[in-house]
Motif scaffolding. Structure first.
Motif, PDB file in Angstrom:
ATOM      1  N   LYS A 147       0.841  -1.187   0.000  1.00  0.00           N
ATOM      2  CA  LYS A 147       0.000   0.000   0.000  1.00  0.00           C
ATOM      3  C   LYS A 147       0.878   1.239   0.000  1.00  0.00           C
ATOM      4  O   LYS A 147       1.793   1.356   0.791  1.00  0.00           O
ATOM      5  CB  LYS A 147      -0.917   0.029   1.222  1.00  0.00           C
ATOM      6  N   ALA A 148       0.603   2.148  -0.914  1.00  0.00           N
ATOM      7  CA  ALA A 148       1.369   3.387  -0.994  1.00  0.00           C
ATOM      8  C   ALA A 148       0.513   4.545  -0.496  1.00  0.00           C
ATOM      9  O   ALA A 148      -0.700   4.554  -0.691  1.00  0.00           O
ATOM     10  CB  ALA A 148       1.807   3.637  -2.431  1.00  0.00           C
ATOM     11  N   ASP A 149       1.153   5.487   0.139  1.00  0.00           N
ATOM     12  CA  ASP A 149       0.441   6.686   0.554  1.00  0.00           C
ATOM     13  C   ASP A 149       0.064   7.481  -0.679  1.00  0.00           C
ATOM     14  O   ASP A 149       0.803   7.535  -1.658  1.00  0.00           O
ATOM     15  CB  ASP A 149       1.314   7.548   1.457  1.00  0.00           C
ATOM     16  N   LYS A 150      -1.086   8.111  -0.637  1.00  0.00           N
ATOM     17  CA  LYS A 150      -1.546   8.922  -1.753  1.00  0.00           C
ATOM     18  C   LYS A 150      -1.844  10.325  -1.254  1.00  0.00           C
ATOM     19  O   LYS A 150      -2.293  10.512  -0.134  1.00  0.00           O
ATOM     20  CB  LYS A 150      -2.809   8.322  -2.380  1.00  0.00           C
ATOM     21  N   LEU A 151      -1.583  11.281  -2.108  1.00  0.00           N
ATOM     22  CA  LEU A 151      -1.828  12.674  -1.777  1.00  0.00           C
ATOM     23  C   LEU A 151      -2.674  13.287  -2.881  1.00  0.00           C
ATOM     24  O   LEU A 151      -2.332  13.198  -4.049  1.00  0.00           O
ATOM     25  CB  LEU A 151      -0.499  13.433  -1.665  1.00  0.00           C
ATOM     26  N   ALA A 152      -3.790  13.887  -2.512  1.00  0.00           N
ATOM     27  CA  ALA A 152      -4.663  14.526  -3.486  1.00  0.00           C
ATOM     28  C   ALA A 152      -4.664  16.026  -3.197  1.00  0.00           C
ATOM     29  O   ALA A 152      -5.038  16.455  -2.111  1.00  0.00           O
ATOM     30  CB  ALA A 152      -6.070  13.970  -3.395  1.00  0.00           C
TER      31      ALA A 152
END
Length: 96
Positions: free
Chosen positions: A37-42
């Motif tokens: 799982k990768a961190d995501k930034l929106a």
């Protein structure tokens, strides 16, 4: 002799020393799942634009500062200046 409070900021400390913390062991499947799982930034559109602007080379910033100085000094032709000059021309040359 009064030395004030001796219990520190958060109250008296533990007499028997700090507690030992034990790590929770994960299964291999859970560890693999957590690692994949990768961190995501929106970012919002505005934040994205600011981010892009901040990453522009410094040369662009220098050029913008120079243009701003030229505009403020009155040597740069803007729509408002051209409109004013045109109106002044028509007033001075009403017979055309």
């Amino acid at each position: 002799m009064d030395i004030g409070k001796t219990d520190g900021v958060g109250g008296p400390g533990r007499i028997d020393g700090p507690s030992r913390i034990t790590r929770i062991k994960m299964s291999a499947a859970a560890a693999a799942s957590a690692a994949s799982k990768a961190d995501k930034l929106a970012l919002s559109e505005k934040a994205s634009m600011v981010s892009k602007a901040m990453s522009l080379p410094s040369m662009r910033t220098q050029q913008m500062a120079e243009i701003k100085k030229v505009i403020e000094s009155g040597r740069f032709e803007t729509d408002a200046r051209l409109e004013g000059a045109l109106q002044k021309f028509f007033i001075e040359n009403g017979d055309l």
